[in-house]
Design an enzyme around this catalytic site. Structure first.
Site, PDB file in Angstrom:
ATOM      1  N   ASP A  67       0.808  -1.215   0.000  1.00 35.31           N
ATOM      2  CA  ASP A  67       0.000   0.000   0.000  1.00 35.31           C
ATOM      3  C   ASP A  67       0.846   1.272   0.000  1.00 35.31           C
ATOM      4  O   ASP A  67       2.067   1.225   0.177  1.00 35.31           O
ATOM      5  CB  ASP A  67      -0.956  -0.001   1.216  1.00 35.31           C
ATOM      6  CG  ASP A  67      -0.281  -0.412   2.522  1.00 35.31           C
ATOM      7  OD1 ASP A  67       0.969  -0.373   2.589  1.00 35.31           O
ATOM      8  OD2 ASP A  67      -0.990  -0.755   3.474  1.00 35.31           O
ATOM      9  N   ASN A 136      -7.681  -3.076  14.143  1.00 29.42           N
ATOM     10  CA  ASN A 136      -9.067  -3.468  13.853  1.00 29.42           C
ATOM     11  C   ASN A 136      -9.118  -4.658  12.890  1.00 29.42           C
ATOM     12  O   ASN A 136     -10.135  -4.931  12.276  1.00 29.42           O
ATOM     13  CB  ASN A 136      -9.842  -2.268  13.284  1.00 29.42           C
ATOM     14  CG  ASN A 136      -9.201  -1.710  12.015  1.00 29.42           C
ATOM     15  OD1 ASN A 136      -8.235  -2.286  11.504  1.00 29.42           O
ATOM     16  ND2 ASN A 136      -9.728  -0.615  11.504  1.00 29.42           N
ATOM     17  N   HIS A 138      -7.262  -4.935  10.136  1.00 26.40           N
ATOM     18  CA  HIS A 138      -6.989  -4.645   8.728  1.00 26.40           C
ATOM     19  C   HIS A 138      -5.668  -5.253   8.277  1.00 26.40           C
ATOM     20  O   HIS A 138      -4.746  -5.447   9.057  1.00 26.40           O
ATOM     21  CB  HIS A 138      -7.099  -3.140   8.407  1.00 26.40           C
ATOM     22  CG  HIS A 138      -5.997  -2.257   8.889  1.00 26.40           C
ATOM     23  ND1 HIS A 138      -6.204  -1.178   9.711  1.00 26.40           N
ATOM     24  CD2 HIS A 138      -4.664  -2.268   8.636  1.00 26.40           C
ATOM     25  CE1 HIS A 138      -5.050  -0.574   9.937  1.00 26.40           C
ATOM     26  NE2 HIS A 138      -4.097  -1.210   9.297  1.00 26.40           N
ATOM     27  N   GLU A 143      -9.770  -2.004   5.298  1.00 25.57           N
ATOM     28  CA  GLU A 143     -10.470  -1.750   6.549  1.00 25.57           C
ATOM     29  C   GLU A 143     -11.647  -2.716   6.701  1.00 25.57           C
ATOM     30  O   GLU A 143     -12.095  -3.313   5.717  1.00 25.57           O
ATOM     31  CB  GLU A 143     -10.982  -0.299   6.548  1.00 25.57           C
ATOM     32  CG  GLU A 143      -9.885   0.746   6.405  1.00 25.57           C
ATOM     33  CD  GLU A 143      -9.106   0.992   7.702  1.00 25.57           C
ATOM     34  OE1 GLU A 143      -9.152   0.140   8.616  1.00 25.57           O
ATOM     35  OE2 GLU A 143      -8.446   2.047   7.800  1.00 25.57           O
TER      36      GLU A 143
HETATM   37  C1  GLP Z   1      -0.751   0.177   8.825  1.00 23.88           C
HETATM   38  C2  GLP Z   1      -0.331  -0.483   7.499  1.00 23.88           C
HETATM   39  C3  GLP Z   1      -0.505  -1.964   7.562  1.00 23.88           C
HETATM   40  C4  GLP Z   1       0.128  -2.421   8.862  1.00 23.88           C
HETATM   41  C5  GLP Z   1      -0.752  -2.015  10.008  1.00 23.88           C
HETATM   42  C6  GLP Z   1      -0.191  -2.336  11.379  1.00 23.88           C
HETATM   43  O1  GLP Z   1      -1.863   0.986   8.705  1.00 23.88           O
HETATM   44  N1  GLP Z   1      -0.976   0.012   6.332  1.00 23.88           N
HETATM   45  O2  GLP Z   1       0.094  -2.571   6.431  1.00 23.88           O
HETATM   46  O3  GLP Z   1       0.242  -3.817   8.877  1.00 23.88           O
HETATM   47  O4  GLP Z   1      -1.106  -0.652   9.914  1.00 23.88           O
HETATM   48  O5  GLP Z   1       0.780  -1.428  11.755  1.00 23.88           O
HETATM   49  P1  GLP Z   1       1.845  -1.677  12.889  1.00 23.88           P
HETATM   50  O6  GLP Z   1       2.717  -2.764  12.383  1.00 23.88           O
HETATM   51  O7  GLP Z   1       2.547  -0.371  13.028  1.00 23.88           O
HETATM   52  O8  GLP Z   1       1.082  -2.082  14.100  1.00 23.88           O
END
Ligand code: GLP
Length: 248
Positions: A67, A136, A138, A143
């Site tokens: 992304d 959440n 995702h 989402e």
């Molecule tokens: C972000 C990214 C995801 C990631 C997630 C968790 O929004 N777009 O690809 O896996 O949130 O983030 P973190 O690893 O900082 O907890």
């Protein structure tokens, strides 16, 4: 689904890096799907160290990231393009032309989504997709409520995701409202998926994804339908799962 328990964040990161290195050394032109966020930072650190110490080469590797934010230029230090250069690409011998992220600055965002899907197809699909887990549920920026049939698309980020990611920005209002993300169907077409989960704060959502039937309210629950998923999670992240002894 295979679950590997790691002692802590460092151990999870080391195990994940070894898993990736094995794939890199074991195939002639592997396509790695890469993720951003806080979770894979340690993994990328181990990959950098390994490249330095053991000269693991990435000249034959191709990457596609999950992304990118809409409206951030590649040299904006909050863009995922910048993150990938800083954390990994700038330190290993992968040709820049082999690395791909969605272009969040594209004038035609829908066209960019289609381009990204055909690019993945042209590369022969993703061999190993690395994933983190949103609070959440995702994955990528898919989402809750995202159809399981979705391909790369433009997404309006939820308040909770913007708040969770605000720690990297000057203020909540500078977190972009939109992003481009591989869809759930895109992710599910990967031949193998490696999900990394660390910390007590992810224990609830990890337990949920392992115990629930696949449903679109918890995007990551779709992984229960994939043939080849490996989860590397640390003890904190597995604490609720172990309490309920669901997976052990
Ligand atoms: C972000 C990214 C995801 C990631 C997630 C968790 O929004 N777009 O690809 O896996 O949130 O983030 P973190 O690893 O900082 O907890």
């Amino acid at each position: 689904m295979k679950i590997i328990e790691a002692r802590n964040y460092e151990d999870m990161s080391k195990k994940a890096a070894s898993f990736i290195i094995e794939k890199v050394n074991g195939s002639s032109a592997p396509v790695l799907g890469l993720a951003t966020g806080g979770t894979p930072l340690g993994t990328y650190r181990f990959l950098r160290e390994d490249h330095l110490n053991n000269q693991t080469s990435y000249q034959h590797v191709y990457t596609v990231n999950l992304d990118e934010y809409v409206g951030l230029s590649p040299d904006d230090d909050n863009s995922y393009t910048f993150y990938m250069k800083k954390e990994l690409f700038g330190h290993i011998d992968i040709p820049a032309s082999h690395t791909h992220l969605p272009d969040g600055m594209a004038a035609d965002l829908q066209g960019e989504c289609r381009r990204y899907e055909s690019l993945i197809e042209r590369l022969g699909g993703v061999d190993l997709q690395l994933l983190g887990l949103g609070m959440n549920g995702h994955i990528g920026f898919n989402e809750p409520g995202t159809p399981f049939s979705s391909e790369t698309h433009v997404v309006e980020l939820t308040d909770s995701t913007r708040k969770a990611n605000a720690r990297y920005f000057d203020s909540l209002s500078s977190v972009p409202a939109q992003a481009l993300t591989m869809g759930i169907a895109t992710i599910m077409r990967s031949k193998q998926i490696l999900l990394l989960v660390s910390g007590k704060k992810k224990a609830g959502i990890l337990a949920k994804l392992l115990s629930e039937q696949p449903n679109e309210d918890i995007p990551a629950s779709v992984l229960n339908m994939h043939q080849d998923v490996v989860i590397i999670a640390d003890s904190d992240a597995l604490s609720i799962v172990k309490e309920r002894s669901m997976a052990f």
